[in-house]
Scaffold this motif. Structure first.
Motif, PDB file in Angstrom:
ATOM      1  N   MET A   1       0.130 -34.281  -7.545  1.00 14.98           N
ATOM      2  CA  MET A   1      -0.075 -35.451  -8.420  1.00 14.98           C
ATOM      3  C   MET A   1      -1.293 -35.346  -9.260  1.00 14.98           C
ATOM      4  SD  MET A   1       0.959 -38.549  -6.429  1.00 14.98           S
ATOM      5  CE  MET A   1       0.300 -38.488  -4.763  1.00 14.98           C
ATOM      6  N   ASP A   2      -2.559 -34.631  -8.736  1.00 16.99           N
ATOM      7  CA  ASP A   2      -3.694 -34.465  -9.505  1.00 16.99           C
ATOM      8  C   ASP A   2      -3.269 -33.115 -10.452  1.00 16.99           C
ATOM      9  OD1 ASP A   2      -4.908 -36.144  -8.035  1.00 16.99           O
ATOM     10  OD2 ASP A   2      -6.113 -34.374  -6.859  1.00 16.99           O
ATOM     11  N   TYR A   3      -2.674 -32.427 -10.215  1.00 12.76           N
ATOM     12  CA  TYR A   3      -2.258 -31.383 -11.229  1.00 12.76           C
ATOM     13  C   TYR A   3      -1.529 -32.032 -12.374  1.00 12.76           C
ATOM     14  CZ  TYR A   3       0.311 -27.105 -13.199  1.00 12.76           C
ATOM     15  OH  TYR A   3       0.865 -26.267 -13.809  1.00 12.76           O
ATOM     16  N   VAL A   4      -0.181 -32.816 -11.917  1.00 17.76           N
ATOM     17  CA  VAL A   4       0.408 -33.081 -13.124  1.00 17.76           C
ATOM     18  C   VAL A   4      -0.603 -33.952 -13.942  1.00 17.76           C
ATOM     19  CG1 VAL A   4       2.305 -35.025 -13.739  1.00 17.76           C
ATOM     20  CG2 VAL A   4       2.610 -33.132 -11.977  1.00 17.76           C
ATOM     21  N   ALA A   5      -1.343 -34.904 -13.489  1.00 14.23           N
ATOM     22  CA  ALA A   5      -1.989 -35.822 -14.082  1.00 14.23           C
ATOM     23  C   ALA A   5      -3.405 -35.282 -15.189  1.00 14.23           C
ATOM     24  CB  ALA A   5      -2.854 -37.009 -13.248  1.00 14.23           C
TER      25      ALA A   5
ATOM     26  N   ARG B   1      17.895 -33.353 -19.450  1.00 12.22           N
ATOM     27  CA  ARG B   1      16.275 -33.400 -19.502  1.00 12.22           C
ATOM     28  C   ARG B   1      15.844 -34.993 -18.658  1.00 12.22           C
ATOM     29  NH1 ARG B   1      13.920 -30.142 -22.863  1.00 12.22           N
ATOM     30  NH2 ARG B   1      15.308 -29.747 -24.747  1.00 12.22           N
ATOM     31  N   GLU B   2      14.947 -34.609 -17.729  1.00 16.14           N
ATOM     32  CA  GLU B   2      14.483 -35.608 -16.660  1.00 16.14           C
ATOM     33  C   GLU B   2      15.748 -36.090 -15.806  1.00 16.14           C
ATOM     34  OE1 GLU B   2      11.198 -35.991 -16.328  1.00 16.14           O
ATOM     35  OE2 GLU B   2      11.074 -34.746 -18.427  1.00 16.14           O
TER      36      GLU B   2
ATOM     37  N   ASN C   1       9.559 -32.740  -9.540  1.00 13.98           N
ATOM     38  CA  ASN C   1       9.608 -33.820  -8.344  1.00 13.98           C
ATOM     39  C   ASN C   1      10.383 -34.729  -8.768  1.00 13.98           C
ATOM     40  OD1 ASN C   1       8.396 -31.701  -7.021  1.00 13.98           O
ATOM     41  ND2 ASN C   1       6.324 -32.728  -6.739  1.00 13.98           N
ATOM     42  N   ALA C   2       9.975 -35.425  -9.622  1.00 15.14           N
ATOM     43  CA  ALA C   2      10.466 -36.883  -9.921  1.00 15.14           C
ATOM     44  C   ALA C   2      11.954 -36.816 -10.159  1.00 15.14           C
ATOM     45  CB  ALA C   2       9.771 -37.589 -11.177  1.00 15.14           C
ATOM     46  N   ALA C   3      12.348 -35.797 -11.043  1.00 16.03           N
ATOM     47  CA  ALA C   3      13.976 -35.785 -11.421  1.00 16.03           C
ATOM     48  C   ALA C   3      14.518 -35.262 -10.194  1.00 16.03           C
ATOM     49  CB  ALA C   3      14.112 -34.659 -12.262  1.00 16.03           C
TER      50      ALA C   3
END
Length: 192
Positions: A173-177, A73-74, A161-163
């Motif tokens: 970023m807006d979507y995730v937030a 995970r991550e 994206n981060a992983a």
């Protein structure tokens, strides 16, 4: 060497449907301890004989598509075998191996398509759940449609994206937030 029966007995019988999608560090650790070596072997091209029969292909797909999501995970390794699993799933479906496996285990032939960042794979996953999983497909259909909507909107899964070390766009970023995948599921549920 791990046998396909070990994977199927563990995942289908011990863990079972109630545990398949839970985030549980104890389960994740158990999968790492029992199957990390087998996953590494599969990534190196071992276990190809499993792909010659339905239950072997099912075990291979669980090992390469589902287990890494629990073990890593991550971590980018969670997605490292996705292309392999997707290719195996497509081949197995073409040979109708999926139809030789009872529901709900049959869904593991379709999940590599749901995990794909390709819209055609997403469309196929939705169609297969509708056509080939009459009993348990509806339970997964909401999530298949949600995955498809994310790919339609972004062409990829922004929450990876981060992983994966990918740059996120402002829209991502807006979507995730704003709730990300969970918000997509809620919108689809409200529309039903």
């Amino acid at each position: 060497m791990t046998a396909p029966e070990q994977i199927l007995e563990f995942w289908l019988d011990q863990v079972g449907p109630k545990g398949w999608y839970l985030q549980d560090e104890t389960l994740d650790q158990q999968i790492r301890e029992q199957f990390l070596g087998a996953w590494e072997d599969a990534c190196e091209g071992r276990y190809s004989m499993w792909l010659t029969y339905p239950s072997g292909a099912l075990a291979y797909l669980i090992l390469t598509d589902q287990f890494p999501r629990n073990m890593f995970r991550e971590d980018p390794r969670a997605f490292a075998a996705d292309a392999i699993a997707c290719a195996v799933a497509k081949s197995a479906i073409k040979q109708e191996y999926d139809l030789k496996i009872d529901e709900p285990a049959r869904q593991f032939f379709y999940l590599p398509l749901m995990h794909s960042e390709n819209l055609e794979d997403q469309e196929r996953c939705v169609r297969l759940l509708l056509e080939r999983m009459p009993k348990f497909g509806p339970a997964n259909l909401l999530h298949a449609r949600a995955h498809r909507e994310v790919i339609r909107a972004f062409g990829r899964f922004p929450y990876r994206n981060a992983a994966l070390g990918r740059h996120s766009t402002a829209a991502e970023m807006d979507y995730v937030a704003s709730g990300g995948y969970g918000s997509t599921v809620r919108v689809l549920q409200a529309a039903e």
